[in-house]
Motif scaffolding. Structure first.
Motif, mmCIF file in Angstrom:
data_model
loop_
_atom_site.group_PDB
_atom_site.id
_atom_site.type_symbol
_atom_site.label_atom_id
_atom_site.label_comp_id
_atom_site.label_asym_id
_atom_site.label_seq_id
_atom_site.Cartn_x
_atom_site.Cartn_y
_atom_site.Cartn_z
ATOM 1 N N MET A 238 0.854 -1.189 0.000
ATOM 2 C CA MET A 238 0.000 0.000 0.000
ATOM 3 C C MET A 238 0.891 1.240 0.000
ATOM 4 O O MET A 238 1.758 1.397 0.858
ATOM 5 N N ASP A 239 0.675 2.127 -0.951
ATOM 6 C CA ASP A 239 1.427 3.380 -1.077
ATOM 7 C C ASP A 239 2.916 3.159 -1.329
ATOM 8 O O ASP A 239 3.741 3.991 -0.966
ATOM 9 N N GLU A 240 3.280 2.046 -1.975
ATOM 10 C CA GLU A 240 4.698 1.798 -2.230
ATOM 11 C C GLU A 240 5.284 2.840 -3.176
ATOM 12 O O GLU A 240 6.442 3.247 -3.020
ATOM 13 N N GLN A 241 4.509 3.279 -4.154
ATOM 14 C CA GLN A 241 5.009 4.287 -5.090
ATOM 15 C C GLN A 241 5.313 5.594 -4.374
ATOM 16 O O GLN A 241 6.290 6.279 -4.685
ATOM 17 N N LEU A 242 4.473 5.959 -3.402
ATOM 18 C CA LEU A 242 4.697 7.174 -2.625
ATOM 19 C C LEU A 242 6.017 7.094 -1.871
ATOM 20 O O LEU A 242 6.826 8.035 -1.896
ATOM 21 N N VAL A 243 6.249 5.975 -1.201
ATOM 22 C CA VAL A 243 7.486 5.810 -0.437
ATOM 23 C C VAL A 243 8.692 5.822 -1.371
ATOM 24 O O VAL A 243 9.719 6.457 -1.074
ATOM 25 N N ASN A 244 8.598 5.144 -2.501
ATOM 26 C CA ASN A 244 9.713 5.128 -3.449
ATOM 27 C C ASN A 244 10.010 6.527 -3.987
ATOM 28 O O ASN A 244 11.177 6.897 -4.168
ATOM 29 N N ARG A 245 8.966 7.324 -4.226
ATOM 30 C CA ARG A 245 9.163 8.689 -4.698
ATOM 31 C C ARG A 245 9.853 9.538 -3.633
ATOM 32 O O ARG A 245 10.773 10.312 -3.924
ATOM 33 N N ALA A 246 9.434 9.360 -2.378
ATOM 34 C CA ALA A 246 10.050 10.106 -1.285
ATOM 35 C C ALA A 246 11.523 9.723 -1.121
ATOM 36 O O ALA A 246 12.381 10.578 -0.904
ATOM 37 N N LEU A 247 11.807 8.426 -1.229
ATOM 38 C CA LEU A 247 13.200 7.978 -1.122
ATOM 39 C C LEU A 247 14.037 8.521 -2.268
ATOM 40 O O LEU A 247 15.206 8.900 -2.077
ATOM 41 N N LEU A 248 13.471 8.558 -3.466
ATOM 42 C CA LEU A 248 14.192 9.079 -4.622
ATOM 43 C C LEU A 248 14.547 10.557 -4.417
ATOM 44 O O LEU A 248 15.670 10.988 -4.706
ATOM 45 N N ILE A 249 13.592 11.331 -3.904
ATOM 46 C CA ILE A 249 13.852 12.751 -3.634
ATOM 47 C C ILE A 249 14.927 12.895 -2.558
ATOM 48 O O ILE A 249 15.833 13.738 -2.660
ATOM 49 N N PHE A 250 14.852 12.060 -1.525
ATOM 50 C CA PHE A 250 15.850 12.134 -0.453
ATOM 51 C C PHE A 250 17.236 11.779 -0.968
ATOM 52 O O PHE A 250 18.220 12.449 -0.638
ATOM 53 N N PHE A 251 17.332 10.728 -1.787
ATOM 54 C CA PHE A 251 18.636 10.360 -2.353
ATOM 55 C C PHE A 251 19.167 11.473 -3.259
ATOM 56 O O PHE A 251 20.375 11.708 -3.338
#
Length: 269
Positions: free
Chosen positions: A1-14
């Motif tokens: 659930m909401d995996e795309q959201l978490v991946n997007r947040a991690l991408l921005i953080f990286f």
């Protein structure tokens, strides 16, 4: 659930982890080493905190639209991950079986390491979306809020280090002022609070070794140690306050122990 959201947040953080050192190096070349370190740390840290807040708000909104169903832990499966250096780590992920209102039986896999205290056959709470019962998640802290915790931790400490160097730059601009002498009453208050802080600090080490649940004991002990360090910061901030840098190190230590202690306590549940 909401995996795309978490991946997007991690991408921005990286991305911030790349942009921070680059911008810090540029500023450091022009304004000095401490300015560069402060900027680099703040870019990384504030981005991490912003992403943690964003994911938390979106996750809260997502949870508000879900229903609770009781599932059953059917097995644990091994998951092996390989990092950039080729080192492999293995975690154990729970498989939970549940039946949604549509009558169809489904299975969902939790995050590796979650439900580690549960046994096969035990009931496990899940959350699913009524519009799509196949989109379910194990309703424990690690699966619902683990990404928020991780981003928060990775954002907090660079931010603290950035603020540390900002304070150092501020003190350098103001110059070294002569220290004001403490009055007997001020010294008495500081001494009394320092004694209390020492008792709390040492009590944290005792708590660490008390109790049958090692993770809970470590969590409680680390949080108590963190509270002791923060009390030392308050004591050293009483007028006349000590120099900024030594005091702020106590904040970093206190929050560090507090955050890791709280994480150990929550994840042990």
């Amino acid at each position: 659930m909401d995996e795309q959201l978490v991946n997007r947040a991690l991408l921005i953080f990286f991305g911030a982890c790349v942009l921070g050192p680059l911008s810090g190096a540029l500023l450091g070349w022009k304004k000095g080493f401490e300015s560069g370190i402060a900027l680099g740390c703040l870019v990384i840290g504030l981005t991490g905190l912003a992403m943690a807040g964003w994911v938390a708000l979106q996750r809260q909104a997502s949870i508000a639209g879900t229903e609770v169903v009781q599932g059953r832990l059917v097995e644990f499966v091994e998951e092996t991950h390989k990092d950039a250096k080729g080192q492999r780590t293995t975690t154990i992920a729970p498989i939970v079986e549940y039946t949604a209102p549509d009558g169809q039986q489904r299975r969902v896999k939790g995050l590796g390491g979650s439900q580690r205290h549960a046994e096969v056959g035990e009931a496990v709470e899940l959350r699913y979306r009524p519009a799509d019962p196949s989109q379910a998640v194990v309703a424990d802290f690690q699966n619902l809020w683990g990404a928020v915790l991780g981003l928060g931790i990775f954002g907090l400490f660079p931010t603290l280090f950035g603020l540390f160097f900002v304070g150092a730059l501020r003190d350098a601009r103001r110059g070294r002022l002569s220290r004001e002498e403490a009055t007997p009453a001020q010294q008495h208050r500081r001494t009394r609070l320092t004694v209390i802080a020492n008792v709390v600090f040492l009590g944290g080490f005792v708590i660490t070794f008390v109790g049958d649940d090692v993770a809970r004991s470590l969590g409680a002990g680390f949080m108590t140690i963190g509270a002791g360090a923060l009390l030392h910061f308050v004591a050293q901030s009483l007028p006349p306050a000590a120099a900024f840098q030594p005091r702020f190190i106590l904040v970093i230590v206190g929050l560090g122990f507090g955050v890791f202690g709280a994480s150990a306590w929550v994840l042990a549940g």
